[in-house]
Design a protein around this motif. Structure first.
Motif, PDB file in Angstrom:
ATOM      1  N   PRO A 162      45.326  42.929  21.268  1.00  0.00           N
ATOM      2  CA  PRO A 162      45.009  42.545  22.640  1.00  0.00           C
ATOM      3  C   PRO A 162      45.876  43.281  23.665  1.00  0.00           C
ATOM      4  N   VAL A 163      45.291  43.535  24.810  1.00  0.00           N
ATOM      5  CA  VAL A 163      45.995  44.202  25.897  1.00  0.00           C
ATOM      6  C   VAL A 163      46.779  43.159  26.686  1.00  0.00           C
ATOM      7  N   ASP A 164      48.050  43.414  26.888  1.00  0.00           N
ATOM      8  CA  ASP A 164      48.904  42.522  27.668  1.00  0.00           C
ATOM      9  C   ASP A 164      48.776  42.902  29.137  1.00  0.00           C
ATOM     10  N   LEU A 165      48.250  41.989  29.929  1.00  0.00           N
ATOM     11  CA  LEU A 165      48.054  42.260  31.350  1.00  0.00           C
ATOM     12  C   LEU A 165      49.266  41.898  32.198  1.00  0.00           C
ATOM     13  N   ALA A 166      50.322  41.370  31.579  1.00  0.00           N
ATOM     14  CA  ALA A 166      51.482  40.894  32.338  1.00  0.00           C
ATOM     15  C   ALA A 166      52.098  41.950  33.247  1.00  0.00           C
ATOM     16  N   PRO A 167      52.181  43.242  32.833  1.00  0.00           N
ATOM     17  CA  PRO A 167      52.788  44.233  33.749  1.00  0.00           C
ATOM     18  C   PRO A 167      52.046  44.386  35.066  1.00  0.00           C
ATOM     19  N   LEU A 168      50.821  43.895  35.148  1.00  0.00           N
ATOM     20  CA  LEU A 168      50.050  44.052  36.382  1.00  0.00           C
ATOM     21  C   LEU A 168      50.403  43.018  37.445  1.00  0.00           C
ATOM     22  N   THR A 169      51.219  42.042  37.114  1.00  0.00           N
ATOM     23  CA  THR A 169      51.488  40.978  38.087  1.00  0.00           C
ATOM     24  C   THR A 169      52.127  41.508  39.363  1.00  0.00           C
ATOM     25  N   GLY A 170      52.792  42.661  39.264  1.00  0.00           N
ATOM     26  CA  GLY A 170      53.392  43.244  40.462  1.00  0.00           C
ATOM     27  C   GLY A 170      52.473  44.184  41.218  1.00  0.00           C
ATOM     28  N   ALA A 171      51.235  44.339  40.756  1.00  0.00           N
ATOM     29  CA  ALA A 171      50.290  45.261  41.411  1.00  0.00           C
ATOM     30  C   ALA A 171      49.609  44.527  42.559  1.00  0.00           C
ATOM     31  N   ALA A 172      50.310  44.385  43.644  1.00  0.00           N
ATOM     32  CA  ALA A 172      49.854  43.547  44.753  1.00  0.00           C
ATOM     33  C   ALA A 172      48.623  44.092  45.461  1.00  0.00           C
ATOM     34  N   ASN A 173      48.276  45.355  45.206  1.00  0.00           N
ATOM     35  CA  ASN A 173      47.116  45.953  45.869  1.00  0.00           C
ATOM     36  C   ASN A 173      45.972  46.252  44.899  1.00  0.00           C
ATOM     37  N   LEU A 174      46.027  45.715  43.679  1.00  0.00           N
ATOM     38  CA  LEU A 174      45.030  46.036  42.659  1.00  0.00           C
ATOM     39  C   LEU A 174      43.679  45.432  43.008  1.00  0.00           C
ATOM     40  N   ARG A 175      42.664  46.302  43.154  1.00  0.00           N
ATOM     41  CA  ARG A 175      41.322  45.862  43.518  1.00  0.00           C
ATOM     42  C   ARG A 175      40.337  45.935  42.350  1.00  0.00           C
ATOM     43  N   LEU A 176      40.606  46.830  41.391  1.00  0.00           N
ATOM     44  CA  LEU A 176      39.676  47.043  40.286  1.00  0.00           C
ATOM     45  C   LEU A 176      40.446  47.081  38.981  1.00  0.00           C
ATOM     46  N   LEU A 177      39.995  46.286  37.993  1.00  0.00           N
ATOM     47  CA  LEU A 177      40.578  46.274  36.652  1.00  0.00           C
ATOM     48  C   LEU A 177      39.443  46.308  35.640  1.00  0.00           C
ATOM     49  N   HIS A 178      39.329  47.411  34.917  1.00  0.00           N
ATOM     50  CA  HIS A 178      38.284  47.567  33.902  1.00  0.00           C
ATOM     51  C   HIS A 178      38.947  47.840  32.556  1.00  0.00           C
ATOM     52  N   LEU A 179      38.679  46.962  31.581  1.00  0.00           N
ATOM     53  CA  LEU A 179      39.094  47.169  30.202  1.00  0.00           C
ATOM     54  C   LEU A 179      37.891  47.674  29.426  1.00  0.00           C
ATOM     55  N   ASN A 180      37.996  48.880  28.898  1.00  0.00           N
ATOM     56  CA  ASN A 180      36.881  49.524  28.211  1.00  0.00           C
ATOM     57  C   ASN A 180      37.222  49.713  26.735  1.00  0.00           C
ATOM     58  N   HIS A 181      36.390  49.141  25.857  1.00  0.00           N
ATOM     59  CA  HIS A 181      36.574  49.270  24.411  1.00  0.00           C
ATOM     60  C   HIS A 181      37.916  48.706  23.966  1.00  0.00           C
ATOM     61  N   CYS A 182      38.338  47.632  24.585  1.00  0.00           N
ATOM     62  CA  CYS A 182      39.541  46.914  24.180  1.00  0.00           C
ATOM     63  C   CYS A 182      39.439  45.501  24.759  1.00  0.00           C
ATOM     64  N   ALA A 183      40.304  44.621  24.299  1.00  0.00           N
ATOM     65  CA  ALA A 183      40.193  43.210  24.673  1.00  0.00           C
ATOM     66  C   ALA A 183      41.558  42.653  25.045  1.00  0.00           C
ATOM     67  N   THR A 184      41.528  41.501  25.704  1.00  0.00           N
ATOM     68  CA  THR A 184      42.742  40.771  26.030  1.00  0.00           C
ATOM     69  C   THR A 184      42.517  39.301  25.693  1.00  0.00           C
ATOM     70  N   THR A 185      43.594  38.546  25.704  1.00  0.00           N
ATOM     71  CA  THR A 185      43.487  37.125  25.380  1.00  0.00           C
ATOM     72  C   THR A 185      43.829  36.229  26.559  1.00  0.00           C
ATOM     73  N   ASP A 186      44.412  36.784  27.605  1.00  0.00           N
ATOM     74  CA  ASP A 186      44.932  35.939  28.681  1.00  0.00           C
ATOM     75  C   ASP A 186      44.722  36.606  30.033  1.00  0.00           C
ATOM     76  N   LEU A 187      43.988  35.929  30.913  1.00  0.00           N
ATOM     77  CA  LEU A 187      43.725  36.437  32.261  1.00  0.00           C
ATOM     78  C   LEU A 187      44.698  35.892  33.294  1.00  0.00           C
ATOM     79  N   THR A 188      45.705  35.154  32.862  1.00  0.00           N
ATOM     80  CA  THR A 188      46.635  34.549  33.815  1.00  0.00           C
ATOM     81  C   THR A 188      47.256  35.554  34.783  1.00  0.00           C
ATOM     82  N   PRO A 189      47.644  36.755  34.343  1.00  0.00           N
ATOM     83  CA  PRO A 189      48.247  37.700  35.305  1.00  0.00           C
ATOM     84  C   PRO A 189      47.327  38.087  36.459  1.00  0.00           C
TER      85      PRO A 189
END
Length: 517
Positions: A358-385
């Motif tokens: 699974p892809v860890d999305l935690a490093p994105l918590t500081g991406a205060a301007n993130l408008r688009l997030l696309h996971l292609n051919h991979c998965a994650t378990t937690d959308l909390t970030p």
């Protein structure tokens, strides 16, 4: 004529068929503007369809025949041929289109007049214009004098535009031009002599007043690329942030110089909160997803060009001089690949491709301007970030986990969801701006909940999911477009599906025939 055109296509594909083929499908859109074709030959043991012969001329002939019978332009067509020589044609207006090569399946437009609202209209700036007409004129004259020194002669310019012509242009545009740009037109009406431009504005052609009005009329609204591309699109923020509205076009953007490539310099008469009226932006064909901030005024733009000439930072090619300063950034800051340990502060888009799940999305918590997030051919378990991020377009596969972190997410406008286990989509009821949803890769416990989504305009499902939804009478009443996501669906099946959605498909063209074998 339709029958004859269909037969010519059938004859060509059968004649060109590879050994052992069992079926060939020719699908696409054909019309007076363009023709696209997809499909191929099915051959046992082959992992993909074998390529078709060139059929553009034959499909154009079919489109012309259909246009005479139905007045459709363009036409969605599908021809299926078998080794027995039997073939069948189905054709329909472009209310239903094939998405082969664009995700697969078919798209039905239920409300042709509806357009998605902008990513974020934003608040208009209340600041005063930064331009100074007297300084702009002084800089322009100094700029032309320095160019004359470099070229060894002065350059001819067209006569000035009259004040009356400027007034007429402003009435057509619907708002006054910045005072500094107006002052330049009182010196010269653009930079072309006998239709040959001097390319005075950093290599861009300064448009004559009448050309400016015409281009403005053509580009005053965002270009609509259709639901297949538009349902999950995002317009990103310019740099500096909050200076330009996040839209693909606006009536208050007035193009006054052309790169002659579909892109323009424009004065922005309705900037976002951190901008200045009359600021310069780059807009057009290559800037639909992110207009670029260039300068706070025409005055500042001239000052920059003059400074570059004085510094010797220019390129001279025969009669043309082009300042060689750095061009403002093109497009948003984005990452393609994997999530870095340290995320850039200005990151607006990230495409995570083919990484270990699974892809860890935690490093994105500081991406205060993130408008688009696309996971292609991979998965994650937690959308909390994602909970606190301004993500508008989300493509994700969940391997476990749930949608609870998306509850009340006020920024999310489109979601493409895949799952490995059954999931509850109840949290989406609280997402106020969700307008595009693709659940075709998801296992959903109660699909009928989509009828409760407040303003859903686009929905993509598999054929089985659509059958469930239609049988339960739970199709969202707000839908403007829908997608049948099965790549192996036929146009005939798509017509049946679209009819159940309320689209009138009774006048579809159908014809069959048989070739000698």
């Amino acid at each position: 004529m339709v029958e004859q055109a269909a037969r010519r296509i059938a004859e060509k594909v059968v004649t060109s068929a590879p050994a052992g083929w069992t079926r060939v499908v020719v699908a696409g859109s054909a019309g007076s503007g363009s023709t696209s074709v997809s499909g191929g030959y099915a051959v046992p043991g082959a992992t993909r369809l074998r390529s078709l012969p060139r059929l553009f001329a034959e499909l154009s002939g079919l489109a012309e025949a259909v246009r005479k019978v139905r007045d459709w332009d363009p036409t969605t067509v599908e021809i299926v041929c078998r080794p027995s020589g039997e073939y069948e044609l189905v054709a329909f207006a472009d209310g239903i289109t094939s998405l082969r090569g664009l995700g697969g399946g078919f798209q039905a437009v239920l409300d042709p007049g509806y357009r998605l609202p902008p990513s974020s209209p934003g608040q208009e700036s209340t600041a005063a214009p930064a331009g100074d007409p007297e300084l702009a004129v002084a800089r322009f004259r100094a700029y032309m004098e320095r160019r004359a020194e470099i070229l060894g002669r002065p350059e001819r310019l067209p006569p000035p535009a009259s004040a009356a012509a400027l007034d007429r242009a402003e009435r057509v545009i619907g708002r006054p031009l910045p005072a500094d740009l107006r002052a330049l037109y009182l010196i010269a009406n653009g930079d072309a002599i006998d239709h040959e431009h001097r390319y005075l504005l950093g290599g861009d052609a300064w448009l004559a007043l009448e050309d400016m009005v015409a281009v403005h009329a053509a580009l005053s609204e965002p270009v609509w690329h259709g639901w297949d591309l538009g349902w999950n699109s995002v317009v990103f923020d310019a740099d500096p942030p909050g200076t330009v509205r996040r839209v693909g076009g606006h009536p208050a953007w007035v193009p006054f110089a052309s790169g002659e490539d579909g892109n323009y310099l424009a004065v922005d008469l309705a900037p976002a909160g951190n901008g200045r009226p009359g600021q310069i932006i780059r807009m057009g064909r290559d800037y639909d997803e992110c207009p670029v901030y260039v300068a706070d005024s025409v005055t500042a733009l001239l000052g920059r060009h003059l400074e570059l000439l004085e510094q010797g930072a220019y390129e001279k090619d025969d009669d043309h001089i082009e300042p060689a300063g750095p061009e403002p950034g093109h497009g948003p800051e984005r990452i393609i690949g994997e999530i870095p340990g340290e995320v850039p502060a200005g990151l607006q888009a990230i495409h995570v491709n083919d990484v270990t799940s699974p892809v860890d999305l935690a490093p994105l918590t500081g991406a205060a301007n993130l408008r688009l997030l696309h996971l292609n051919h991979c998965a994650t378990t937690d959308l909390t970030p994602i909970r606190g991020l301004p993500v508008e377009s989300l493509r994700v596969t969940l391997d476990g986990g749930d949608l609870t972190p998306l509850e009340g997410h006020r920024h999310l406008t489109s979601l493409e969801l895949g799952t490995t286990t059954a999931i509850d989509i109840v949290p989406l009821r609280t997402v106020p701006n969700l307008r595009g949803l693709d659940l075709s890769r998801a296992v959903v416990r109660d699909l009928a909940i989509v009828a409760d989504l407040p303003d859903l305009r686009y929905l993509a499902l598999s054929a089985r999911q659509w059958t469930t939804l239609l049988d339960e009478g739970a199709v969202p009443p707000t839908l403007a477009a829908a997608r049948l996501a099965d790549d192996d669906a036929s146009l005939a099946e798509a017509l049946t599906w679209a009819a159940r959605l309320g689209l009138d498909t009774g006048d579809a063209l159908r014809t069959t025939g048989s070739l000698p074998v």
